[in-house]
Write a protein that holds these residues in place. Structure first.
Motif: not given
Length: 142
Positions: A6-12, A35-42, A24-25
Protein backbone atom coordinates in the motif's frame (compact mmCIF):
# COMPACT_ATOMS: atom_id res chain seq x y z
CA UNK A 1 -3.58 -1.26 8.60
CA UNK A 2 -1.53 -0.15 5.64
CA UNK A 3 0.80 -2.72 4.14
CA UNK A 4 4.20 -2.18 2.55
CA UNK A 5 2.59 -2.67 -0.90
CA UNK A 6 0.00 0.00 0.00
CA UNK A 7 2.85 2.38 0.88
CA UNK A 8 4.49 1.58 -2.46
CA UNK A 9 1.21 2.22 -4.28
CA UNK A 10 0.76 5.55 -2.45
CA UNK A 11 4.31 6.55 -3.35
CA UNK A 12 3.61 5.91 -7.04
CA UNK A 13 0.40 7.95 -6.87
CA UNK A 14 2.17 10.84 -5.11
CA UNK A 15 4.52 11.06 -8.08
CA UNK A 16 1.76 10.62 -10.66
CA UNK A 17 -1.88 10.63 -9.54
CA UNK A 18 -2.87 9.70 -13.10
CA UNK A 19 -0.85 6.46 -13.14
CA UNK A 20 -3.00 3.69 -14.58
CA UNK A 21 -3.85 0.55 -12.65
CA UNK A 22 -1.83 -1.41 -15.23
CA UNK A 23 1.24 0.80 -14.75
CA UNK A 24 0.99 0.51 -10.96
CA UNK A 25 0.57 -3.26 -11.23
CA UNK A 26 3.71 -3.53 -13.38
CA UNK A 27 5.72 -1.28 -11.06
CA UNK A 28 4.71 -3.18 -7.91
CA UNK A 29 4.66 -6.69 -9.35
CA UNK A 30 1.04 -7.17 -8.28
CA UNK A 31 -1.95 -8.07 -10.47
CA UNK A 32 -4.27 -5.36 -11.83
CA UNK A 33 -7.18 -6.82 -9.84
CA UNK A 34 -5.16 -6.72 -6.62
CA UNK A 35 -4.15 -3.10 -7.28
CA UNK A 36 -7.76 -2.10 -8.01
CA UNK A 37 -8.88 -3.81 -4.78
CA UNK A 38 -6.14 -2.02 -2.80
CA UNK A 39 -7.13 1.35 -4.32
CA UNK A 40 -10.78 0.75 -3.43
CA UNK A 41 -9.81 -0.24 0.12
CA UNK A 42 -7.60 2.85 0.52
CA UNK A 43 -10.34 5.12 -0.84
CA UNK A 44 -13.08 3.58 1.32
CA UNK A 45 -10.95 3.77 4.47
CA UNK A 46 -10.18 7.45 3.84
CA UNK A 47 -6.45 6.96 3.29
CA UNK A 48 -6.92 8.28 -0.26
CA UNK A 49 -9.21 11.28 -0.08
CA UNK A 50 -8.79 12.65 -3.62
CA UNK A 51 -6.58 12.68 -6.66
CA UNK A 52 -5.14 16.02 -7.70
CA UNK A 53 -2.69 17.78 -9.93
CA UNK A 54 0.70 19.29 -9.25
CA UNK A 55 1.25 22.47 -11.18
CA UNK A 56 4.26 22.52 -13.47
CA UNK A 57 7.14 24.84 -12.77
CA UNK A 58 6.48 26.68 -16.07
CA UNK A 59 3.29 28.01 -14.47
CA UNK A 60 3.94 27.89 -10.71
CA UNK A 61 7.35 29.62 -10.84
CA UNK A 62 5.62 32.68 -12.29
CA UNK A 63 3.14 32.91 -9.39
CA UNK A 64 3.69 35.32 -6.53
CA UNK A 65 3.01 33.56 -3.23
CA UNK A 66 2.44 35.14 0.16
CA UNK A 67 1.79 33.79 3.62
CA UNK A 68 -0.73 35.93 5.44
CA UNK A 69 -1.17 35.67 9.21
CA UNK A 70 -4.66 36.62 10.34
CA UNK A 71 -5.85 37.76 13.76
CA UNK A 72 -9.60 37.08 13.83
CA UNK A 73 -12.54 37.77 16.11
CA UNK A 74 -13.17 34.36 17.75
CA UNK A 75 -16.95 34.78 17.40
CA UNK A 76 -16.64 35.20 13.62
CA UNK A 77 -13.91 32.61 12.97
CA UNK A 78 -16.24 30.10 11.33
CA UNK A 79 -17.70 32.71 8.95
CA UNK A 80 -14.22 34.00 8.12
CA UNK A 81 -13.00 30.49 7.25
CA UNK A 82 -16.02 29.95 4.99
CA UNK A 83 -15.37 33.27 3.22
CA UNK A 84 -11.65 32.53 2.82
CA UNK A 85 -12.36 29.13 1.26
CA UNK A 86 -14.38 30.87 -1.46
CA UNK A 87 -11.37 32.94 -2.58
CA UNK A 88 -9.83 30.70 -5.23
CA UNK A 89 -6.37 32.31 -4.96
CA UNK A 90 -6.03 31.01 -1.40
CA UNK A 91 -4.44 27.56 -1.59
CA UNK A 92 -4.08 26.76 2.14
CA UNK A 93 -5.60 27.88 5.41
CA UNK A 94 -4.02 26.72 8.67
CA UNK A 95 -5.11 27.21 12.26
CA UNK A 96 -2.00 28.30 14.15
CA UNK A 97 -0.88 29.05 17.69
CA UNK A 98 0.60 32.33 18.85
CA UNK A 99 -0.36 35.93 18.29
CA UNK A 100 -2.28 35.16 15.08
CA UNK A 101 -5.09 32.64 14.63
CA UNK A 102 -4.94 31.61 10.97
CA UNK A 103 -2.28 31.38 8.27
CA UNK A 104 -3.39 31.63 4.63
CA UNK A 105 -1.26 31.04 1.55
CA UNK A 106 -2.24 33.23 -1.38
CA UNK A 107 -0.98 32.82 -4.95
CA UNK A 108 -1.44 35.41 -7.69
CA UNK A 109 0.00 36.09 -11.12
CA UNK A 110 0.84 39.76 -10.41
CA UNK A 111 1.53 42.00 -7.44
CA UNK A 112 -1.56 43.98 -8.37
CA UNK A 113 -3.72 40.84 -8.14
CA UNK A 114 -2.06 39.86 -4.84
CA UNK A 115 -2.82 43.33 -3.47
CA UNK A 116 -6.44 43.03 -4.63
CA UNK A 117 -6.83 39.69 -2.84
CA UNK A 118 -5.20 41.06 0.32
CA UNK A 119 -7.65 43.97 0.27
CA UNK A 120 -10.56 41.52 -0.01
CA UNK A 121 -9.20 39.44 2.90
CA UNK A 122 -8.59 42.53 5.06
CA UNK A 123 -12.11 43.80 4.43
CA UNK A 124 -13.78 40.63 5.76
CA UNK A 125 -15.83 41.26 8.87
CA UNK A 126 -13.96 39.90 11.89
CA UNK A 127 -10.42 40.26 10.52
CA UNK A 128 -8.70 42.32 13.20
CA UNK A 129 -5.12 42.38 11.89
CA UNK A 130 -2.96 40.79 9.20
CA UNK A 131 0.75 40.33 8.57
CA UNK A 132 1.87 39.39 5.06
CA UNK A 133 5.15 37.89 3.85
CA UNK A 134 5.87 37.42 0.16
CA UNK A 135 7.75 34.21 -0.55
CA UNK A 136 10.92 35.09 -2.45
CA UNK A 137 12.35 31.63 -3.13
CA UNK A 138 11.71 27.98 -2.31
CA UNK A 139 14.76 26.62 -0.51
CA UNK A 140 13.35 23.13 0.07
CA UNK A 141 10.11 21.39 -0.75
CA UNK A 142 9.18 17.78 -0.21
Amino acid sequence: MITEKDEELLSILRCNARASVSDIARATGVSRTAIQNRLTKLENSGVIKAYSIVLGSEYSNKLISANVSLKVNPNLRRNICIALRKIHNISHIYSISGEYDLLATIQAQTLEKLNEILNIVCSLEGIERTNSSIILDTVFEK
